[in-house]
Structures are given as C-alpha cells and as structure tokens.
Design an enzyme around this catalytic site. Structure first.
Site, PDB file in Angstrom:
ATOM      1  CG  ASN A   1      -1.744   1.222   1.375  1.00 46.93           C
ATOM      2  OD1 ASN A   1      -1.858   2.009   0.442  1.00 46.93           O
ATOM      3  ND2 ASN A   1      -2.333   1.414   2.549  1.00 46.93           N
TER       4      ASN A   1
ATOM      5  CE  LYS B   1      -0.038   3.451   4.848  1.00 47.52           C
ATOM      6  NZ  LYS B   1      -0.263   3.590   6.253  1.00 47.52           N
TER       7      LYS B   1
ATOM      8  CD  GLU C   1      -3.271   5.604   6.678  1.00 45.58           C
ATOM      9  OE1 GLU C   1      -3.290   5.689   5.441  1.00 45.58           O
ATOM     10  OE2 GLU C   1      -2.294   5.137   7.311  1.00 45.58           O
TER      11      GLU C   1
ATOM     12  CD  GLU D   1      -3.891  -2.633   7.237  1.00 46.66           C
ATOM     13  OE1 GLU D   1      -2.716  -2.820   6.914  1.00 46.66           O
ATOM     14  OE2 GLU D   1      -4.505  -1.589   6.985  1.00 46.66           O
TER      15      GLU D   1
ATOM     16  N   GLY E   1       1.863   1.992  10.997  1.00 42.80           N
ATOM     17  CA  GLY E   1       2.847   3.066  10.961  1.00 42.80           C
ATOM     18  C   GLY E   1       3.478   3.409  12.300  1.00 42.80           C
TER      19      GLY E   1
ATOM     20  CB  SER F   1       4.476  -1.885  12.323  1.00 43.40           C
ATOM     21  OG  SER F   1       4.061  -0.554  12.565  1.00 43.40           O
TER      22      SER F   1
END
Ligand code: PGA
Length: 250
Positions: free
Chosen positions: A7, A9, A95, A165, A171, A211
């Site tokens: 991903n 982003k 997100e 997730e 992150g 992560s």
C-alpha cells in the site's frame, strides 16, 4: 500461495512510480509462491499499467467511490478503475475510516460497487488501541465484518481478501504478537463461518497489516490462520520490500 499487498498510500508521483517500477521489474522475478499486488495512487495507475504488462504483478487502487455514477466531484468510479487496468481495490482502510469519515455503510456500498465492476476487494478491519486494551477486538472485528459484508453472496467472498490491521499497529513500529494475530484471524474466520459457511471460513483469504518490516517479518512468516501481508511504509524502500518478499517465499 501467499499474497503481499503493498500500500503506497499518498506516495510516489507518476515519474517516481516509473523509476520505482523499473527497478522493481529488473530485480523481482515473478514467483509461484507469492502474488505481489501494488496499490498505487490514482495518478500512478496509467504508467504502472503500461510497465506491468506481461508481468504477474497485480495493479491495485486504494479507494473507490461508493456510488456507481452520479454527481461525485473528485471521486473515481469502479468502472473507471476497471478500465484503467486495476485488478483490486483497498476498501475501509483505517486512515479513510477516520480521516475521511467512511462508515461501515459506505464501506459496504464500496465493496458492492467494486465487485459489480469485476474488481477484487481488500477489506481492512481492525481495532483501536482503546478497543485492544479493553479486550474488545473480537466485538469490533465482528461488527465491522458483518456490516461490511452485509447482503453479499457467499460466492462473492472469493473476490475478497480481509486485511486484519489493528489501528495501533499501523505506521507505529509496534505490532501484536504472532499469537494475537492468529487469534484475530481465527475470529475473522469464525465470523465468516457464522454468517456464510464453514467452507467460506476455510477459503477466505486473510492478510495481516501493520508495521511489517525487514526486522520482524521472520517472526510472522508462519502465521497459522492468514495468507499474507499488507505492507505500508516498508514498501517505499524497494530493497526492504524485496527482502520481505524473499523471507515469505522461503
Ligand atoms: P504500515 O502500514 O505497514 O506502514 O504500518 C500498513 C497500512 O497502512 O496498511
């Protein structure tokens, strides 16, 4: 076969994508052990489609409009993605749930739009730190999954990958233990069993995201109830992504 979903982003301009993919294609050999999927920004899809032609790497997007058509300035439809050569789309990333206020109902619509247009779906689910600390992971996963998959037929699950997730792992450099990931993935399979069937719960594809990096991948490569990984930050460094893939391939 393991699945690795990268991903990107909101990273990589079209020219940076070209640079990245040219290097990736020179160094990565299509594998029969791993399906590599690259979820790129909309503006990178055209150049990526051109470069990935004749390779087994799948092209993905990171979002899709929850309506098929209509007055939706700034949105991208399922049909547009399909025509742009996209194979699958990420739906319900935390997100987007948090910052763009996407609720379970919108996520359910997005999944239906994606499937109707022949796109695969990577559905992200996961608990917050507060939920984790108060032992609500099971409840949160159940609620998110039941709402997102409402009204779907069992055979449609073949085109859906669930990404577990935990929000607190995205992150942050912090991850659950392998045991905790397995427990959450088992919960996901149970929810699928309750709402669809035993067969569907065995067949549903689940990946873990949050992560994952070159330092911790070894401890997760033998997870029992999942089929791969969703990788964010680590995919921006090509050498790290390739190293993670090589560990998973072994
Ligand atoms: P991360 O992101 O690997 O950087 O934690 C994962 C994700 O956002 O899907």
């Amino acid at each position: 076969m393991k699945k690795i979903i990268a991903n990107f982003k909101m990273n990589l301009t079209p020219s940076m994508t070209k640079e990245y993919l040219m290097q990736l294609l020179a160094r990565y050999v299509d594998s029969d052990k791993v399906t590599l999927c690259l979820s790129l920004p909309y503006t990178s899809l055209a150049v990526a489609r051109f470069l990935l032609e004749k390779r087994k790497i799948l092209l993905g997007a990171q979002n899709v409009c929850d309506e098929e058509e209509g007055k939706n300035t700034g949105e991208i439809s399922g049909a547009m993605l399909k025509d742009a050569g996209v194979s699958y789309v990420i739906v319900g990333h935390s997100e987007r749930r948090k910052k763009f206020k996407e609720d379970n109902k919108a996520i359910n619509h997005k999944i239906k739009v994606a499937l109707k247009n022949g796109l695969g779906v990577v559905l992200c689910v996961g608990e917050s730190l507060a939920d984790y600390n108060t032992l609500k992971t099971y409840d949160v996963l159940t609620e998110q999954l039941e709402a997102a998959l409402k009204g779907l037929y069992e055979n449609e699950l073949e085109n859906i990958t669930i990404a577990y997730e935990p929000i607190w792992a995205i992150g942050t450099g912090t991850t659950p233990s392998a045991r905790e990931i397995d427990r959450a993935c088992k919960t996901i399979r149970n929810v699928i069993k309750e709402n669809f069937s035993q067969k569907a719960s065995e067949n549903i594809e689940i990946v873990y995201g949050g992560s994952i990096n070159t330092k911790n991948i070894n401890q997760f490569k033998n997870l029992k109830y999942s089929n791969g990984f969703l990788i964010g930050g680590s995919c921006l460094d090509l050498a790290s992504l390739l190293q993670i893939i090589s560990v998973i391939e072994k």
